[in-house]
Design an enzyme around this catalytic site. Structure first.
Site, mmCIF file in Angstrom:
data_model
loop_
_atom_site.group_PDB
_atom_site.id
_atom_site.type_symbol
_atom_site.label_atom_id
_atom_site.label_comp_id
_atom_site.label_asym_id
_atom_site.label_seq_id
_atom_site.Cartn_x
_atom_site.Cartn_y
_atom_site.Cartn_z
ATOM 1 C CG ASN A 52 1.050 6.360 39.671
ATOM 2 O OD1 ASN A 52 0.687 5.411 38.973
ATOM 3 N ND2 ASN A 52 0.455 6.664 40.811
ATOM 4 C CG ASP A 296 2.527 9.682 42.463
ATOM 5 O OD1 ASP A 296 3.316 9.989 43.370
ATOM 6 O OD2 ASP A 296 1.730 8.725 42.546
#
Length: 372
Positions: A52, A296
């Site tokens: 990610n 993330d």
């Protein structure tokens, strides 16, 4: 989001900004809310903390590489193609003919909600076989930053050995230059700045050693991301100052405080310098569509601003904006705001920043950003 051909986009000899190591899995998300036992159909997507970050950074214009192992199966094909489509260099991903690609299923609601379910089918996966002997150092040391997370350490003894090897603290002469410098430099000859997101996942650890292992790994990193809530759950530490006292080694410590913002501690004069006072930047108000992927995305925004040599406050604000881009869409990944658009918002004075309200569609240059 707009994607391109990774094969055409990457020159094997060109420098890489960020290398991300970790497992990505094929994710199955219900097409409607409800218990996994009751949901009749699932949509396929991808999930993986490190990939990610790589995708978000690539979408923001940085050169990124994802290093991992996947099975020699259709799900492995899908992961490589999907992650590569964001512009991430996936040529260092190895195929394992004997182990499968990991998959998982989750309910459609918030991970923190009562009744939220997650089922992992990753035991014995190809990524769990990553080890010092089969992950070439040249693939990992190729960037200015190496980004890791505590999830990898929990996958197997081999993965833990790999993480421990990568995060062994170098000699004092090989520590990074001060975090307040114009740009992050290598941690030593051939060693990148090591970024580590604690990502405490109690369900992944086979025994009670997880918190201790994560603390030891964090002490070997140059830049650490940790949530205030997970630090309390894992280590019994309350508040940013207590977390910094327990983690004096990293040059930069980012304590994420959810909707309250984030506090960053940066060492003032390199390895021998004193710990600087925490710099806090509040989060803008966000009309949340789906509360997944924000951690993330925050890491990606902070790393992007770090690569650009921006001031600590601005690094935090870029992290908040990248997180807001994900929070205002249904999935874990999205097109981030254009750099000029984000820079304009980051440059706002404290009063104007405090009035920001970001909702779906705010990342477009032609969108009006609302204020409270």
């Amino acid at each position: 989001m707009t994607t391109g051909s990774p094969a055409a986009a990457h020159d094997a000899d060109a420098p890489v900004d960020v290398v991300c190591l970790g497992e990505s899995m094929v994710t199955f998300v219900p097409t409607r809310p409800g218990r996994l036992a009751d949901v009749p159909a699932f949509a396929r997507t991808i999930g993986g903390a490190e990939s990610n970050v790589a995708c978000a950074l690539a979408a923001a214009g940085h050169r990124t590489r994802w290093v991992s192992r996947v099975g020699a199966d259709g799900f492995g094909d899908h992961l490589i193609e999907a992650i590569g489509s964001y512009g991430v260099d996936v040529r260092a991903v190895r195929r394992d003919p004997e182990r499968p690609t990991g998959v998982y299923f989750r309910t459609a609601d918030d991970r923190a909600a009562d009744g939220h379910e997650v089922l992992y089918y990753r035991a014995g996966s190809a990524a769990s076989a990553m080890a010092p002997a089969n992950v070439p150092r040249r693939d990992l040391w190729a960037g200015r930053i190496l980004h890791l997370s505590g999830i990898t350490a929990a996958l197997s003894e081999d993965c833990l050995a790999l993480m421990s090897d990568l995060m062994a603290r170098p000699s004092p002469d090989h520590r990074p230059s001060p975090s307040r410098s114009a740009a992050p430099l290598l941690g030593g000859p051939g060693r990148p700045l090591v970024s580590f997101d604690v990502n405490h996942r109690p369900g992944l650890w086979r025994d009670a050693v997880g918190p201790r292992v994560l603390l030891e790994l964090a002490r070997g990193a140059d830049l650490v991301f940790v949530g205030e809530d997970e630090a309390e759950a894992a280590w019994g530490l309350r508040g940013a100052d207590a977390i910094r006292a327990a983690l004096p080694e990293p040059e930069v410590l980012v304590v994420k405080r959810g909707a309250a913002g984030a506090t960053v501690f940066a060492r003032e004069d390199g390895a021998a310098g004193a710990m600087g006072a925490g710099c806090h930047a509040p989060s803008p108000r966000v009309d949340v569509v789906a509360p997944v992927g924000a951690g993330d995305a925050f890491a990606a925004g902070f790393l992007s601003a770090t690569l650009r040599g921006l001031a600590v406050r601005d690094r935090i604000r870029h992290g908040h904006l990248m997180a807001a881009a994900v929070l205002t869409v249904p999935g874990d990944l999205t097109q981030p705001p254009a750099r000029a658009h984000a820079d304009r918002l980051v440059a706002l004075d404290d009063t104007a920043w405090g009035r920001l309200r970001l909702g779906p569609g705010w990342t477009g240059d032609d969108q009006e950003v609302r204020t409270r």
